[in-house]
Design a protein around this motif. Structure first.
Motif, PDB file in Angstrom:
ATOM      1  N   LYS A   1      76.784 101.310 -20.600  1.00  0.00           N
ATOM      2  CA  LYS A   1      77.564 101.199 -19.525  1.00  0.00           C
ATOM      3  C   LYS A   1      79.031 100.801 -20.280  1.00  0.00           C
ATOM      4  O   LYS A   1      79.829  99.880 -20.643  1.00  0.00           O
TER       5      LYS A   1
ATOM      6  N   THR B   1      77.585 107.003  -9.834  1.00  0.00           N
ATOM      7  CA  THR B   1      76.967 106.074  -9.817  1.00  0.00           C
ATOM      8  C   THR B   1      75.627 106.182 -11.109  1.00  0.00           C
ATOM      9  O   THR B   1      75.568 105.188 -11.825  1.00  0.00           O
ATOM     10  N   LYS B   2      75.061 107.384 -11.353  1.00  0.00           N
ATOM     11  CA  LYS B   2      73.975 107.222 -11.603  1.00  0.00           C
ATOM     12  C   LYS B   2      73.710 109.315 -12.145  1.00  0.00           C
ATOM     13  O   LYS B   2      74.312 110.368 -11.262  1.00  0.00           O
TER      14      LYS B   2
ATOM     15  N   GLU C   1      77.861 110.905 -15.868  1.00  0.00           N
ATOM     16  CA  GLU C   1      78.171 109.719 -16.128  1.00  0.00           C
ATOM     17  C   GLU C   1      79.464 108.479 -16.509  1.00  0.00           C
ATOM     18  O   GLU C   1      79.282 107.990 -16.366  1.00  0.00           O
TER      19      GLU C   1
ATOM     20  N   LYS D   1      79.706 106.812  -6.348  1.00  0.00           N
ATOM     21  CA  LYS D   1      79.845 105.595  -5.128  1.00  0.00           C
ATOM     22  C   LYS D   1      80.284 106.099  -4.087  1.00  0.00           C
ATOM     23  O   LYS D   1      80.984 107.163  -4.071  1.00  0.00           O
TER      24      LYS D   1
ATOM     25  N   ASN E   1      78.430  92.552 -10.915  1.00  0.00           N
ATOM     26  CA  ASN E   1      78.664  93.893 -10.308  1.00  0.00           C
ATOM     27  C   ASN E   1      78.078  94.191  -9.465  1.00  0.00           C
ATOM     28  O   ASN E   1      78.433  95.076  -8.028  1.00  0.00           O
TER      29      ASN E   1
ATOM     30  N   ASN F   1      83.388 107.892 -10.932  1.00  0.00           N
ATOM     31  CA  ASN F   1      83.031 107.779  -9.516  1.00  0.00           C
ATOM     32  C   ASN F   1      81.282 108.132  -8.925  1.00  0.00           C
ATOM     33  O   ASN F   1      81.060 108.170  -8.604  1.00  0.00           O
TER      34      ASN F   1
END
Lengths: 338, 338, 338, 338
Positions: free
Chosen positions: C277, D60-61, D54, D6, A261, D58
């Motif tokens: 995830k 990431t974190k 999360e 993202k 990734n 779209n």
């Protein structure tokens, strides 16, 4: 990059910090709430050292958002890297790289014999240690230069490209001349001087993950080599150190999709060193292929009980042969070939 | 050494294994019960490789009982080692070794200024990085050879012996000539080639514990240097890698009494790198002295917010001064002097 | 059991310790060398507490050789346990147990809808949380008793047996009445009071491995339940806590062959909680089957972005369907069926 | 709270997410750059579940910036909490809480005898286990209710308040009636049902840190109890699980300044369970006081070699006496009293 400030930081202090950051070439966007003051840094933050900002007593935390590696980063290089070694390819959708051989090269007969057997069963690379990193100074340190010669002989007889570990920068020239893939062991993953020198060669490098290296640190070590000009890196997951003592280390198979990734580099798995137990090699090798690894590196020895090192984690050639049969089926399930 | 066999191992198999061990020069004492078959190996087991015995498919486990290190072992050398460096002593009941200075040497003014300040406050060694191991190839790598010259200048002006990190075997001669204590960083603790070469010098070595090194592995790395002839090793605990992320690493203060129990070598503590937070340095430095450390190595910077590296973990000189006052009282409680 | 004594322990002290051990019903075999004194204890050592022997100041270490678990031990029960739940079987060479469903039960429509979809795609068990262990007291704690009713409704409509987590011993009767498999979460793996009470029921228990539990401790927790009379334990690997922060936890797939080697109990894998995830669930589920797991437990949600918990690790039903296709091929490679 | 998106997320997608967050009652401040898109959430984010955000593909974190605990948070309660127990105080600048006593209560003679001795030497609390969490179901589980009675007797004779561990919610009423401080063991730190019920009492709770609990999770467990109404929490660091096996666990003394920085709650240290070795108790107890702990909890046994549990980590009363002398000097250095 995001800078989080302590609640209650004064406007003046925010301005001073912002100014110093702007001077470093970035744009600073503040978000200010009662219990939240953050500065969002937009622009080229690669030169900004987060630990320096953290030294400001008003700063709680600094986070980089963009990954700190560039040449190894999938974002800037979306196509998977395929590395060619004497006609064999590693990465992308190439057939799996199956590296097999003994922990240590012990004699001509041994290394040539094992090489011929594993080739017959499907291996396309020969692994074997000439220089051995041993925890004890009193343990067998490998046949060293003589070991390299024997590996070359095995290559001549089998045409298998050879993979072996380097331990000292003094040996780089010799390795470049004699070896096909230079392995950097887990204990040297952050031997930055060695990495820098390898960056100046054009040999493929098998970079093992350090025992306590995060995935990001591992990719940063790849970046060290790549930033020197050598982009032929094959990553190798070989187990991390955890509290569990039943296995020698804990094989982190999540690292494979993580690397896929984050990066375009190929990644292979070493189930032998990870577990330290020969009877775990088979199931974990299967799992490694199922999870998406680009290959395997496996210790195979004709007579494990008399191996000069790591016999407890070596499988016999016929077991390697059986494993290859299982791998074929699993590779198919994930769209790969053996 | 103890070899544990699988229950049900036949007498013949036990005999075969015993014979092969006896040939390696040890006496074999079997203890055989229904669910317990062990072989107790008596004699010089130092040449026997446990992983080789474990390769025998009847063997469950092999344990060494005697510690695998000899020259570093307290059993064979009960008196604590005291290392003398330019008139300063480290270890035994010497006064505490208090090493202070910036993460990186940045300029003459900076390093001489800090050296003079910390000396005044009680430091008896100057630390400072010339060659910096950085996770990122794009981060500041230190002033390198120029940094060494500046350290020497600071030594000339303050008479403080200098401690600085080596990263490459190519630099050993230079370090031997210019530096008083050569530091091996955590990431190079198992860079065995470097250790071997340092073993051929006679300089005191500050050997930092690796981020995921067990206490035994750390002492084995000391043994690498000692087996080459250089017995002047100062161990340095600097935090280990754990799941806790609030601190950068977890300072393992239990390692100090452990080392004192296993070895005669002196051991100091680095609270700056362990925690990565300047406000934790004081309490952990106090704890390090209370637990029995032979000294401290602490990052002190006159202007942490503008330090070229690791400002977030550096304390200012006046804080170092306050810490020295606290340390004096605690040292007294454990029978040591500052 | 093996007792290792300090070198230099006097014969008289050895005798005193031996006598006290003999009184506890074991035979004591001493092996005495210069730097090795061990006592090999033969007989029923299960009542002997190693920490008590270690309290003897001459003792360096005590090791048990036989595994401390009995009912869970493969040695005394070599045939794999197969657990039957409403006609579905888990363990041995039964078809894989495929448990799927949402993190939390949210509504009748949601749970029945998901249950019907996953069944169609190959799931043979329905998972869903009614009581949710949340790190924060302020987070959604589950629909609780209402959630159980909704699960029962989904079971009625799909005939899928239901798996859900218990958090309090007060609820055991309710769970025994309403649920098919009672899940013990990772955080309760050493809630010994709960384990003891579950040992008095005859319901199948899905016992998750604790975040920092060794494989041996995990099997000892199974032993707690089994020693109370309930031998229907399904183990579940769900990731352990390590230094790596890229994934929430590190899935330890080596634990599967380890458990298969030590115990006769079935073991399944939860890739959703391990990684945290959603895009890692597929590759790790494949790897889990390849390594020899008896099944999978996977979070599936029709609308992850609006899930009341753990949406980030839930996959959509159509992804679950694709995964089932891959699993079929891999199951075949390891001699199992879906 | 900060949401990192993202790169390449479209304005429309940003708006959709922002709208859904605004509906949850927060203000959304976007910072948008080429390779950085973040949303800074200002306002009351305590109801927003980060894992739900999360789940958006779209994202990431998501990071919380404010600590997720409130009642335990120093920010909202800057003055240190002082807990009063039968006239003894814990926390703030009170004299150190020195809790001593055997692992297990074994008999009237034993517990009263030890209580009298440790009191004489400076202990101001009596610890002793009645209910024992043991890894093995076959190990001694404590004298249970009889043990509580014996502790009460020892309290009557010495006036030392008593600290003992609870294992089941069924026993809460009994403990509230009979005990002065209720201990929650490391294995139950996230037994949320037990925590919730203890929140409804008004007894002081000694909350041990779980073996693999982060500092934040530990404070969240305190928050569970506090959110129920009981704010009398004494935290207890007792070692975390790491790769190091020389000690049973790794005592994390950095946790003490960390807790002092994050929370107003008092925190004490248990060096006995952390190390599992009696000869490490003294140095680590000294270090705990030096680092700023509010007290110690130490295992003291009159006859460790015959203790019913954990003899290997118990010190004898006279050693405890010597330790108290050392502690006095160190306490003074950090401005505390014994």
């Amino acid at each position: 990059m995001i800078v989080i400030l302590k609640p209650g930081t004064s406007q003046k202090e925010i301005d001073t910090l912002s100014d110093s950051l702007i001077k470093q070439g970035v744009q600073v966007n503040p978000v200010i709430g009662t219990d939240l003051i953050i500065l969002g840094l937009v622009g080229d933050t690669s030169k900004i050292d987060p630990t320096q900002i953290e030294a400001n007593r008003n700063v709680t935390k600094v986070m980089h958002v963009a990954e700190p590696f560039k040449k190894a980063n999938k974002m800037f290089h979306p196509k998977p890297t395929v590395i060619e070694v004497n006609g064999q390819k590693i990465g992308g959708d190439s057939r799996l790289a199956l590296m097999a051989g003994p922990c240590s090269v012990e004699s001509e007969e041994q290394i040539v014999g094992i090489a011929q057997e594993v080739k017959k069963m499907g291996a396309n690379f020969l692994r074997g240690g000439a220089f051995k990193p041993r925890t004890s100074p009193y343990a067998f340190q490998g046949l060293q230069y003589e070991g390299l010669e024997l590996l070359m002989e095995a290559r001549e007889k089998t045409e298998l490209p050879i993979v072996t570990e380097i331990m000292s920068p003094y040996d780089i020239e010799t390795f470049v001349e004699k070896v096909d893939i230079i392995q950097v062991g887990a204990r040297n993953m952050q031997n930055f001087e060695l990495l820098k020198e390898l960056g100046r060669t054009s040999k493929p490098i098998l970079l093992k993950r350090g025992l306590s290296a995060t995935i990001e640190e591992w990719l940063m070590s790849a970046e060290y080599i790549m930033s020197g000009g050598n982009e032929k890196i094959i990553l190798c997951e070989r187990g991390i150190r955890t509290f569990e003592t039943y296995t020698r280390n804990t094989l982190d198979l999540s690292a494979i999709p993580a690397v896929k990734n984050l990066s375009h580099l190929p990644v292979v798995v070493d189930p032998s060193h990870a577990t330290g137990k020969w009877w775990m090699v088979e199931p974990l090798a299967r799992a490694a292929v199922a999870v998406g690894s680009d290959g395997l590196i496996i210790e195979v020895h004709n007579d494990p009980a008399n191996a000069l090192c790591d016999g407890q984690q070596s499988i016999k050639p016929h077991v390697f042969g059986e494993l290859m049969e299982q791998i074929k089926l699993i590779a198919k399930a994930v769209g790969r070939e053996v």
